[in-house]
Scaffold this active site. Structure first.
Site, PDB file in Angstrom:
ATOM      1  N   CYS A  48       0.814  -1.213   0.000  1.00 43.90           N
ATOM      2  CA  CYS A  48       0.000   0.000   0.000  1.00 43.90           C
ATOM      3  C   CYS A  48       0.852   1.269   0.000  1.00 43.90           C
ATOM      4  O   CYS A  48       0.782   2.089  -0.920  1.00 43.90           O
ATOM      5  CB  CYS A  48      -0.929   0.005   1.215  1.00 43.90           C
ATOM      6  SG  CYS A  48      -1.994  -1.443   1.329  1.00 43.90           S
ATOM      7  N   HIS A 103      -2.178   6.558   4.323  1.00 45.15           N
ATOM      8  CA  HIS A 103      -1.158   5.553   4.651  1.00 45.15           C
ATOM      9  C   HIS A 103       0.242   5.937   4.185  1.00 45.15           C
ATOM     10  O   HIS A 103       0.994   5.131   3.645  1.00 45.15           O
ATOM     11  CB  HIS A 103      -1.544   4.186   4.087  1.00 45.15           C
ATOM     12  CG  HIS A 103      -0.918   3.047   4.841  1.00 45.15           C
ATOM     13  ND1 HIS A 103      -1.050   1.720   4.466  1.00 45.15           N
ATOM     14  CD2 HIS A 103      -0.143   3.025   5.956  1.00 45.15           C
ATOM     15  CE1 HIS A 103      -0.398   0.950   5.304  1.00 45.15           C
ATOM     16  NE2 HIS A 103       0.175   1.716   6.224  1.00 45.15           N
TER      17      HIS A 103
END
Length: 443
Positions: A48, A103
């Protein structure tokens, strides 16, 4: 021209109706048939945080300071002074917005891997902010807003984020805008999806053609107790829900006369193995992990379907090129905007995707032996027909090996072939990319 960039987490390329008629995605299929569909788009680093950093910075994975997921035990985050595409869009006068999963900051003790990104330089030019670090309760998400206020929501996150996106568009429809929306599903937990979508896949069984067992010590094995068939149905259900909400955004653009004035880019940060090679999740070189969707639609574009090889950093350069903005020299990606507009274009002969050691223990082991962990992990070269992987290990002391796949004859990547001449040519491509990126994986 305006920009809307929509991306989902852990969304594999073939989980879309245009590739697999079992997957119900009428809105995405229409956009793909109306705009430009890239059949060979790849995650530059199939985790991610690293691929998100590549997308925002336009840099290769080894140059972003985000070499693994941003998590409590590793010093890994997007630096404030790193130039991002959003900084440039803000400077060029766009009303900028970011909605959904971020993130890219180191967790700050709020629990798990989540993190609050305060107003200021850490938000990299985004005026409007409705985001969180990483939090996987898709049915009960939470967010921090532009002013830093925290809110919890009882609504499936893609639906709520689409509501928020449309509100942003309503407020900014009379001026240039650049909006990024980051959906967390279809990332696990797979069962965190509205039942109405899951019911659409009752009884579906996905045929797995990537049957060979992956090498040891790479990828994520299927967790004990996970029913892959059920998880797959739930995964496709989430994709169908995302499709429905993307349809809401494109419908709004058309109703407000902005569809032809807005480029819509749709992609993902990486895929999900979904049982292929007896694995789930990502962080491995197989197509289920590194192959991602990429559609560019709207903006008056004519339909094209292509097998040009595209990386995350290429997407960054292409965003700027489409909007008529010069790509800074500090960015590594290739600008595909001439191709997207139907002009003559020469793309990549090959691209490279990669992964690095990702635990502090592994990093420390390399340091204890006078080695830089960034020179290890694996590198994968993809060409029109072949894929080569060289794995030097995620932990110190692992034996290196190479695999070579003929993607034309063996699309499931089940058998590594023995062809010295092809291997030699692929290793030349590996050396090229390592030299280009300042990567000492090959010395």
């Amino acid at each position: 021209m305006n920009l809307i960039y929509l991306f989902a987490d852990q969304w594999r390329r073939d989980a879309m109706g245009i590739y697999d008629p079992n997957v119900i995605t009428p809105n995405l299929d229409h956009l793909a048939q109306e705009g430009v569909l890239f059949d060979r788009a790849y995650s530059s680093c199939p985790l991610c945080s690293p691929n998100r950093a590549c997308l925002l910075t336009g840099k290769a994975p080894g140059a972003t300071n985000v070499f693994t997921n941003c998590k409590p035990d590793v010093d890994c985050h997007l630096k404030e002074d790193t130039l991002c595409v959003s900084d440039i869009l803000k400077r060029e006068g766009y009303s900028t917005g970011y909605i959904g999963k971020w993130h890219l900051d180191r967790p700050d003790g709020r629990g798990g891997w989540d993190a609050y990104t305060p107003p200021g330089r850490k938000r990299h030019g985004f005026d409007f902010w409705y985001s969180y670090g990483t939090f996987n309760d898709h049915m009960h998400p939470h967010y921090w807003d532009t002013e830093g206020n925290y809110t919890e929501i009882d609504q499936w996150s893609p639906e709520h984020e689409t509501d928020t996106a449309i509100s942003f568009l309503e407020r900014n429809k009379d001026k240039p805008f650049a909006l990024f929306v980051s959906f967390n599903p279809p990332h696990s937990p797979y069962d965190a999806v509205p039942k109405k979508y899951e019911d659409m896949y009752a009884g579906l069984e996905r045929k797995i053609t990537a049957w060979s067992k992956a090498p040891e010590n790479v990828g994520d094995p299927i967790p004990d107790g996970l029913d892959v068939a059920v998880a797959t149905r739930q995964y496709y259900a989430a994709v169908t829900g995302i499709d429905e909400n993307i349809g809401r955004i494109t419908k709004w653009l058309k109703e407000n006369g902005l569809y032809e004035d807005t480029y819509i880019m749709i992609s993902a940060d990486h895929g999900d193995m979904m049982g292929d090679h007896q694995l789930m999740a990502k962080h491995i070189w197989y197509e289920g992990s590194i192959g991602i969707p990429l559609i560019v639609s709207g903006g008056g574009l004519k339909h094209q379907r292509t097998r040009e090889l595209v990386s995350a950093e290429d997407q960054t350069a292409t965003i700027l090129g489409l909007l008529g903005i010069d790509v800074p020299e500090c960015m590594d990606g290739m600008d595909f905007s001439p191709f997207v507009r139907g002009e003559k274009f020469t793309g990549h002969k090959s691209i490279m995707t990669m992964a690095f050691p990702y635990t502090q223990k592994g990093i420390d082991e390399y340091a204890a032996h006078g080695l830089n962990f960034m020179d290890y992990g694996w590198r994968c070269i993809v060409t029109e027909r072949y894929k080569m992987v060289v794995n030097r290990g995620q932990q110190y002391g692992m034996e290196s090996y190479a695999c070579l796949y003929d993607m034309q004859q063996d699309p499931g990547e089940n058998v590594s072939i023995d062809d010295p001449e092809i291997m030699r040519r692929m290793k030349e491509e590996l050396r090229y990319w390592c030299e280009r990126n300042g990567d000492h994986f090959v010395c």
